[in-house]
Design a protein around this motif. Structure first.
Motif, mmCIF file in Angstrom:
data_model
loop_
_atom_site.group_PDB
_atom_site.id
_atom_site.type_symbol
_atom_site.label_atom_id
_atom_site.label_comp_id
_atom_site.label_asym_id
_atom_site.label_seq_id
_atom_site.Cartn_x
_atom_site.Cartn_y
_atom_site.Cartn_z
ATOM 1 N N ALA A 1 14.240 15.969 -27.424
ATOM 2 C CA ALA A 1 13.657 17.146 -26.774
ATOM 3 C C ALA A 1 12.796 16.746 -25.580
ATOM 4 O O ALA A 1 12.684 17.497 -24.598
ATOM 5 N N GLN A 2 12.185 15.562 -25.641
ATOM 6 C CA GLN A 2 11.314 15.124 -24.553
ATOM 7 C C GLN A 2 12.087 14.709 -23.314
ATOM 8 O O GLN A 2 11.497 14.504 -22.253
ATOM 9 N N TRP A 3 13.398 14.565 -23.453
ATOM 10 C CA TRP A 3 14.195 14.147 -22.304
ATOM 11 C C TRP A 3 14.608 15.318 -21.422
ATOM 12 O O TRP A 3 15.229 15.115 -20.377
ATOM 13 N N GLY A 4 14.320 16.531 -21.821
ATOM 14 C CA GLY A 4 14.753 17.694 -21.055
ATOM 15 C C GLY A 4 13.855 17.981 -19.876
ATOM 16 O O GLY A 4 12.741 17.480 -19.742
ATOM 17 N N GLY A 5 14.332 18.842 -18.986
ATOM 18 C CA GLY A 5 13.559 19.295 -17.840
ATOM 19 C C GLY A 5 13.159 18.170 -16.925
ATOM 20 O O GLY A 5 13.954 17.302 -16.578
ATOM 21 N N SER A 6 11.904 18.127 -16.567
ATOM 22 C CA SER A 6 11.414 17.103 -15.634
ATOM 23 C C SER A 6 10.728 15.973 -16.370
ATOM 24 O O SER A 6 9.967 15.202 -15.800
ATOM 25 N N SER A 7 10.977 15.887 -17.706
ATOM 26 C CA SER A 7 10.318 14.837 -18.485
ATOM 27 C C SER A 7 10.825 13.476 -18.100
ATOM 28 O O SER A 7 11.844 13.324 -17.450
ATOM 29 N N GLY A 8 10.103 12.448 -18.559
ATOM 30 C CA GLY A 8 10.528 11.073 -18.281
ATOM 31 C C GLY A 8 9.671 10.461 -17.206
ATOM 32 O O GLY A 8 8.709 11.051 -16.710
ATOM 33 N N ARG A 9 10.026 9.281 -16.800
ATOM 34 C CA ARG A 9 9.239 8.538 -15.829
ATOM 35 C C ARG A 9 9.433 9.133 -14.458
ATOM 36 O O ARG A 9 10.484 9.619 -14.093
ATOM 37 N N GLY A 10 8.396 9.112 -13.683
ATOM 38 C CA GLY A 10 8.469 9.679 -12.345
ATOM 39 C C GLY A 10 9.223 8.790 -11.395
ATOM 40 O O GLY A 10 9.468 7.616 -11.644
ATOM 41 N N SER A 11 9.566 9.354 -10.237
ATOM 42 C CA SER A 11 10.340 8.585 -9.269
ATOM 43 C C SER A 11 9.543 7.418 -8.722
ATOM 44 O O SER A 11 10.111 6.432 -8.276
ATOM 45 N N GLY A 12 8.209 7.528 -8.788
ATOM 46 C CA GLY A 12 7.411 6.390 -8.334
ATOM 47 C C GLY A 12 7.623 5.178 -9.202
ATOM 48 O O GLY A 12 7.651 4.055 -8.729
ATOM 49 N N ASP A 13 7.781 5.378 -10.506
ATOM 50 C CA ASP A 13 8.016 4.258 -11.407
ATOM 51 C C ASP A 13 9.412 3.703 -11.256
ATOM 52 O O ASP A 13 9.642 2.522 -11.460
ATOM 53 N N LEU A 14 10.355 4.570 -10.932
ATOM 54 C CA LEU A 14 11.748 4.142 -10.895
ATOM 55 C C LEU A 14 12.167 3.655 -9.526
ATOM 56 O O LEU A 14 13.282 3.200 -9.341
ATOM 57 N N GLY A 15 11.317 3.791 -8.556
ATOM 58 C CA GLY A 15 11.731 3.414 -7.217
ATOM 59 C C GLY A 15 12.391 4.610 -6.548
ATOM 60 O O GLY A 15 12.625 5.655 -7.147
ATOM 61 N N SER A 16 12.686 4.494 -5.284
ATOM 62 C CA SER A 16 13.300 5.607 -4.566
ATOM 63 C C SER A 16 14.721 5.264 -4.218
ATOM 64 O O SER A 16 15.053 4.156 -3.850
ATOM 65 N N GLY A 17 15.590 6.249 -4.327
ATOM 66 C CA GLY A 17 16.992 6.054 -3.974
ATOM 67 C C GLY A 17 17.358 6.979 -2.842
ATOM 68 O O GLY A 17 16.802 8.066 -2.694
ATOM 69 N N ASP A 18 18.270 6.568 -1.991
ATOM 70 C CA ASP A 18 18.638 7.411 -0.862
ATOM 71 C C ASP A 18 20.029 7.990 -1.004
ATOM 72 O O ASP A 18 20.578 8.539 -0.059
ATOM 73 N N ARG A 19 20.608 7.881 -2.195
ATOM 74 C CA ARG A 19 21.916 8.470 -2.406
ATOM 75 C C ARG A 19 21.773 9.979 -2.457
ATOM 76 O O ARG A 19 20.824 10.530 -2.974
#
Length: 456
Positions: A425-443
Motif C-alpha cells: 500500500a505504501q508504494w502507491g501514489g507519490s510514495s517512495g524515495r524522492g527524485s533527489g535520492d534517485l538522481g535525475s533522468g532526462d528520458r
C-alpha cells in the motif's frame, strides 16, 4: 634431583682428590660455576629436541597445506565464505566449474552474483529447525552460471558470529545436484513433492517494487513465488525440479494464478511483472488464466524466462499476439547475460528489457559494464523498448544507471520483496524515495506504469 647430585659431588670431590678445602667464597663460586656448567647439556638437549619438533611440525603443516590445496583442486564441492555485507571473502577452485567464474573474480564480489540472496534467505527460513540454529544443511538452490544458465545445487553451511556474538557472515559448501532426477525412484520422489505443493496450493507471492528513475515513484512490481513449506528448497529450485518431471507448466500456472489474485491488493496504478517460461506461454491454459485475471491485461507484464530453449520463435510470438493486442506487455529478463537473452530480444521485440544484474554490478566503476549499459540504452531506444536495471544494490550504481538514461530500476537498494500488503500500500501514489535520492533522468518516458512508456 640432578641439582642435588651435582652439589654433593662438588662438595666431596675436592676431599677425595686430596685438594685443600677452599675458602668459603671461593668454594661457593666454584659450586655455582659447576651447577651452571651442568645445565649446558640440558639446554643443548632441549634446543635439539625443540628444533626437531618444530621441523616436524613444519613438515606436517606443509603436508596438511598440500592436502588442503589438493582437496580444493579435486573436490566436487565448492567452498565459499561471505562477510556480513554479503561480499564473498573466500572461494575454492570448484567455483569455476559451477559458476564459470574464477576464484579471484568472485572474491570481493557480492554473493548475489551467483546466488540470489532472497532465495537463500527464503530457503533458510523454510528449513526445519535444527539443534544449532547457526547451521543449515540440504538447502536446494539454483546457482547462476556466468553464461546466464541455472545450476541446481545443494548447499550446507554455518552462520559466522563475531566476538560479541553478532552475525558476521556465512561459510558454506555447495555441490551440483547431478542429473536430477537420475533414477525412477528419484523422479517419483520429486513428482510426489511437487504434486503435494500443487494440491495444497501453498504458494504465496512476494512483490518487489520497480521504481522510475526520473520521478523516484514505484511504477510496478515483480511477482516472486514463495513456498512456505519448502523445507529448504529455493523457489527457483522448485521450478527446475518440477520441469524435470513434466510438472513445470502446472507449477507456473499455480504461481501465475496466485500472483494475479494477490495483485488485487496492490495500488491500482502499478503494473505486475510475472515470470513465465516459453513452454508455459505456449500453453492455452496460461492464456485462460490471463483472460480471467482480476486485473486488466494492460497491468500485466510477462517476463519470458530461459528455463527452456526456444526452438520456434514464430510459434511463441503467435501465442503471445492475442494477449499483447489486449494490452499485455512482454519483457526479456537477464539481458546481456548470454546469447539466449539477446536472441529473445531480437525475435520477440519486447516492450521492456531487464538489464542483467551482473552488468549493473559495479557499473559506476567498471568501464566495460558502463559501456555495455550505455549500448543497451541505445539499443532499447532503437527498438522502442524501455530499459530496466536489475539488482541495484548501492547508491553509486543507482546514480550510474540514472545518468546512462535507463528508465527504471529494481534491487535491494530500492526495495526488498515483501509478502505484506501493508508494504504494498505504501508504494502507491507519490510514495517512495524522492527524485533527489534517485538522481535525475532526462528520458521522456517518465513512468513505466500503464501509460505509453512501454507501448510501441
Amino acid at each position: 634431583m640432578a641439582v642435588d647430585l651435582v652439589l654433593a659431588l662438588v662438595v666431596r670431590i675436592p676431599s677425595l682428590l686430596g685438594i685443600e678445602p677452599l675458602e668459603d667464597a671461593a668454594r661457593w663460586q666454584w659450586v655455582l660455576d659447576a651447577v651452571l656448567l651442568s645445565f649446558v647439556p640440558i639446554v643443548v638437549y632441549s634446543a635439539v629436541r625443540i628444533t626437531r619438533q618444530r621441523r616436524a611440525e613444519r613438515l606436517q603443516a606443509s603436508r596438511s597445506s598440500r592436502q588442503v590445496r589438493t582437496m580444493f583442486r579435486v573436490s566436487r564441492e565448492w567452498l565459499w565464505a561471505v562477510d556480513s555485507a554479503g561480499s564473498i571473502t573466500f572461494s575454492s577452485p570448484m567455483c569455476e566449474q559451477l559458476t564459470g567464474y574464477a576464484p579471484e573474480e568472485l572474491v570481493g564480489s557480492p554473493i548475489g552474483l551467483v546466488l540470489d540472496p532472497s532465495d537463500l534467505a527464503t530457503a533458510l527460513r523454510a528449513q526445519p529447525a535444527a539443534g544449532d540454529d547457526r547451521t543449515f544443511t540440504g538447502l536446494v538452490l539454483v546457482c547462476r552460471h556466468r553464461n546466464g544458465t541455472g545450476v541446481l545445487m545443494e548447499v550446507t553451511g554455518e552462520a559466522v558470529l563475531d566476538d560479541a556474538g553478532n552475525p558476521a557472515g556465512f561459510e558454506g559448501m555447495a555441490r551440483a545436484v547431478e542429473d536430477l532426477p537420475s533414477t525412477a525412484y528419484e523422479s517419483e520422489q520429486v513428482r510426489r513433492r511437487v504434486s503435494e505443493q500443487l494440491a495444497a496450493a501453498r504458494l504465496v507471492t512476494a512483490f518487489q517494487p520497480i521504481r522510475c528513475l526520473a520521478s523516484g515513484r514505484v511504477v510496478g512490481v515483480e511477482a516472486l513465488s514463495r513456498f512456505p513449506a519448502s523445507e529448504g528448497t529455493s523457489p527457483e529450485a522448485w521450478f527446475v525440479q518440477a520441469s524435470s518431471v513434466g510438472l513445470g507448466v502446472e507449477l507456473e500456472l499455480l504461481a501465475l494464478r496466485t500472483a494475479l489474485q494477490a495483485a488485487r491488493g496492490l495500488p491500482a496504478e502499478l503494473y505486475v511483472a510475472v515470470n513465465l517460461s516459453p513452454e508455459a506461454c505456449l500453453d492455452p491454459a496460461v492464456h485462460e488464466v490471463l483472460w480471467q485475471a482480476p486485473i486488466a491485461p494492460a497491468r500485466v507484464v510477462i517476463e519470458v524466462t530461459e528455463r527452456q530453449e526456444v526452438n520456434d520463435y514464430a510459434a511463441l510470438s503467435n501465442a503471445l499476439a492475442p494477449v499483447r493486442a489486449a494490452g499485455l506487455r512482454v519483457a526479456i529478463d537477464d539481458a546481456g547475460s548470454g546469447f539466449a537473452s539477446m536472441r529473445h530480444i531480437i525475435k520477440l521485440t519486447p516492450d521492456l528489457i531487464k538489464l542483467d544484474r551482473a552488468i549493473v554490478r559495479d557499473i559506476d566503476s567498471e568501464t566495460a559494464h558502463r559501456a555495455l549499459g550505455a549500448a543497451m540504452v541505445g539499443f532499447a531506444a532503437e527498438i522502442g523498448a524501455s530499459l530496466l536495471a536489475e539488482g541495484v544494490e548501492t547508491d553509486a550504481e543507482l546514480r550510474a544507471v540514472t545518468a546512462l538514461g535507463m528508465a527504471a530500476a529494481q534491487g535491494y537498494h530500492l526495495g526488498r520483496p515483501s509478502v505484506n500488503p501493508g508494504d504494498w500500500a505504501q508504494w502507491g501514489g507519490s510514495s517512495g524515495r524522492g527524485s533527489g535520492d534517485l538522481g535525475s533522468g532526462d528520458r521522456g518516458s517518465g513512468d513505466l506504469g500503464s501509460g505509453d512508456a512501454l507501448s510501441r
